[in-house]
Design an enzyme around this catalytic site. Structure first.
Site, PDB file in Angstrom:
ATOM      1  N   HIS A  71       2.806 -79.423  81.653  1.00  0.00           N
ATOM      2  CA  HIS A  71       3.304 -79.170  82.628  1.00  0.00           C
ATOM      3  C   HIS A  71       4.887 -80.113  81.348  1.00  0.00           C
ATOM      4  CE1 HIS A  71       6.703 -79.554  85.862  1.00  0.00           C
ATOM      5  NE2 HIS A  71       6.168 -78.069  86.398  1.00  0.00           N
ATOM      6  N   ASP A 100      -2.956 -85.745  85.653  1.00  0.00           N
ATOM      7  CA  ASP A 100      -1.775 -84.955  86.143  1.00  0.00           C
ATOM      8  C   ASP A 100      -2.534 -83.708  87.150  1.00  0.00           C
ATOM      9  OD1 ASP A 100      -0.222 -83.253  86.884  1.00  0.00           O
ATOM     10  OD2 ASP A 100       1.072 -82.823  85.248  1.00  0.00           O
ATOM     11  N   GLN A 126      -2.364 -79.373  90.343  1.00  0.00           N
ATOM     12  CA  GLN A 126      -3.253 -78.312  90.072  1.00  0.00           C
ATOM     13  C   GLN A 126      -4.047 -78.356  90.362  1.00  0.00           C
ATOM     14  OE1 GLN A 126      -1.183 -75.690  90.623  1.00  0.00           O
ATOM     15  NE2 GLN A 126       0.892 -76.055  89.795  1.00  0.00           N
ATOM     16  N   LYS A 186       2.346 -79.226  96.826  1.00  0.00           N
ATOM     17  CA  LYS A 186       1.431 -78.621  96.675  1.00  0.00           C
ATOM     18  C   LYS A 186       0.290 -78.276  97.270  1.00  0.00           C
ATOM     19  CE  LYS A 186       2.952 -78.856  92.290  1.00  0.00           C
ATOM     20  NZ  LYS A 186       4.247 -77.678  91.476  1.00  0.00           N
ATOM     21  N   CYS A 220       7.579 -74.649  83.125  1.00  0.00           N
ATOM     22  CA  CYS A 220       8.389 -75.930  83.133  1.00  0.00           C
ATOM     23  C   CYS A 220       6.830 -75.610  81.873  1.00  0.00           C
ATOM     24  CB  CYS A 220       7.661 -76.011  84.383  1.00  0.00           C
ATOM     25  SG  CYS A 220       9.105 -76.327  85.309  1.00  0.00           S
TER      26      CYS A 220
END
Ligand code: PLP
Length: 412
Positions: free
Chosen positions: A117, A194, A197, A220, A370
């Site tokens: 991303h 990261d 997700q 999220k 993104c």
């Protein structure tokens, strides 16, 4: 699963029941999280840490309890290793600045991957530019998996940090972060994951992964916007300089200079989002009440079912088809134009598919998500992306598939 806890799911869109399949962008909020925000502002809103009065002490207690809840959730050794941020982007920007100050010199290297991303690319580009360092990326194989042999070859004496997504927000694929951490640690190179997700969809244990940093966003994972987390191993956080100055992050301020506060406050300049941290704790408790294993299994069932339905439609191309995914599928659709001599197929622009799905009440995301370098590698203008949350069910997918077939017919 627990649909009735999410009031927004009762909404209608263009006169149709809402089918919300844009969870990778943001998730909807359960009543418990909505109630927590109202409760905080109704009963104990007050600035934290500095007050002797009752409300301030209650607010301080709630904020620090939330920090402990986050630490337990990702199995951090201590709540001092939890820094509240605005979200993943804010967390990675903070880390990039501090790492730049502590570790980066001219000619040094940072490694990300080819499927990141923009939040895990641009902050590193910016710091590399400032420090005249070089940003490298792990290339993708033809099947869109990370080329681990190429990663091994990229690691060298100039590598100062590796930062990779746990789960791709475009493909949904789960990256081999354990291997990446192991290979980087063999050379004493720290690794940032990261987790934007992954943390909402699976059990993420920072001690088991042995990652040095982990970034994720509250919104999220059924929590509110404006709150997120940067986890860092204590030994790193103690060495890294703060990325912002102001109140809260100081020990003493004199004209002759300032000394910084202890962890984690050194990295939390200004009034923190204590209502956000409290509501995030409620989101975590909600997820724990369902069970992370149950969430993961449920979303895997949805993903497998959806991928099977999509692959049965002529002209649908799924990216990273057949690979294990964490609740995200990206695809494109060809129009089907037959005349008596031949069949002509053309890519339908993802935006057109998204618009026709929306008119039927189905919320998906279209475009580059993104992640332009990845979309460039796919050589398409973008993709259509469906992404699942714990409240989605097989009926949502049936409605989506029907709507998609109708959109494909209309655009052919
Ligand atoms: N990283 C990944 C993998 C993402 O999917 C996202 C958001 O979609 C981000 C980072 C940025 O998250 P936020 O906008 O909450 O800071």
């Amino acid at each position: 699963m627990n649909r009735q806890d999410f009031p927004i799911l009762k909404e209608q869109v263009h006169g149709q029941p809402l089918v919300y399949l844009d969870n990778a962008a943001t998730s909807q909020k359960p009543q418990a999280v909505l109630d927590a925000i109202v409760e905080a502002y109704t009963h104990w809103n007050s600035n934290i840490h500095r007050g002797v009065h009752h409300l301030s002490q209650v607010a301080t207690l709630k904020h620090e309890e939330a920090r402990r809840a986050v630490a337990d959730f990702i199995h951090a050794r201590s709540s001092d290793e939890i820094i509240f941020t605005k979200g993943t982007t804010d967390a990675i920007n903070a880390l990039a600045f501090s790492v730049g100050e502590l570790l980066l010199h001219e000619g040094d290297e940072i490694i990300v991957s080819g499927l990141e991303h923009h939040s895990n690319i641009v902050p590193w580009q910016m710091v590399c530019e400032r420090k005249k360092a070089v940003l490298r990326h792990i290339p993708l194989r033809e099947d869109l998996s990370l080329d681990i042999e190429a990663f091994r070859a990229l690691l060298n004496d100039k590598t100062r940090l590796v930062s990779v997504a746990h789960v791709s927000n475009v493909l949904g694929t789960i990256q081999p972060v354990e291997t990446i951490v192991r290979l980087a640690h063999e050379r004493h190179i720290p690794v940032c994951i990261d987790g934007a997700q992954s943390v909402p969809h699976m059990r993420v244990d920072v001690q088991a992964l042995d990652c040095d940093f982990l970034a994720f966003s509250g919104h999220k994972m059924y929590g509110p916007t404006g709150i997120g987390v940067l986890y860092g191993k204590r030994e790193w956080l103690e060495q890294l300089p703060p990325h912002e100055g102001g109140g809260e992050m100081i020990n003493h301020v004199r004209w002759s200079g300032t000394t910084y506060n202890e962890l984690p406050y050194k990295f939390e300049a200004g009034t923190p989002n204590f209502v956000g941290s409290y509501a995030l704790q409620k989101a975590i408790e909600y997820m724990q009440s369902v069970g992370m294993e149950a969430i993961e299994a449920h979303e895997r069932e949805l993903t497998d079912y959806c991928e099977a339905q999509l692959s049965a439609i002529d002209g649908v191309h799924i990216y990273a088809a057949g690979q294990p995914k964490a609740g995200v599928i990206s695809f494109n659709v060809q129009s089907q134009i037959s005349n008596h001599k031949s069949q002509i197929t053309n890519l339908i622009h993802p935006f057109d598919i998204g618009t026709l799905l929306d008119q039927q009440g189905v919320a998906v995301r279209t475009g580059h998500h993104c992640a332009e370098p990845l979309i460039d590698a796919l050589a398409v203008p973008g993709t259509v992306r469906v992404s699942f949350g714990l409240y989605n069910d097989l009926h949502d997918i049936d409605l989506f598939i029907q709507a998609l077939q109708k959109a494909q017919m209309m655009l052919s």
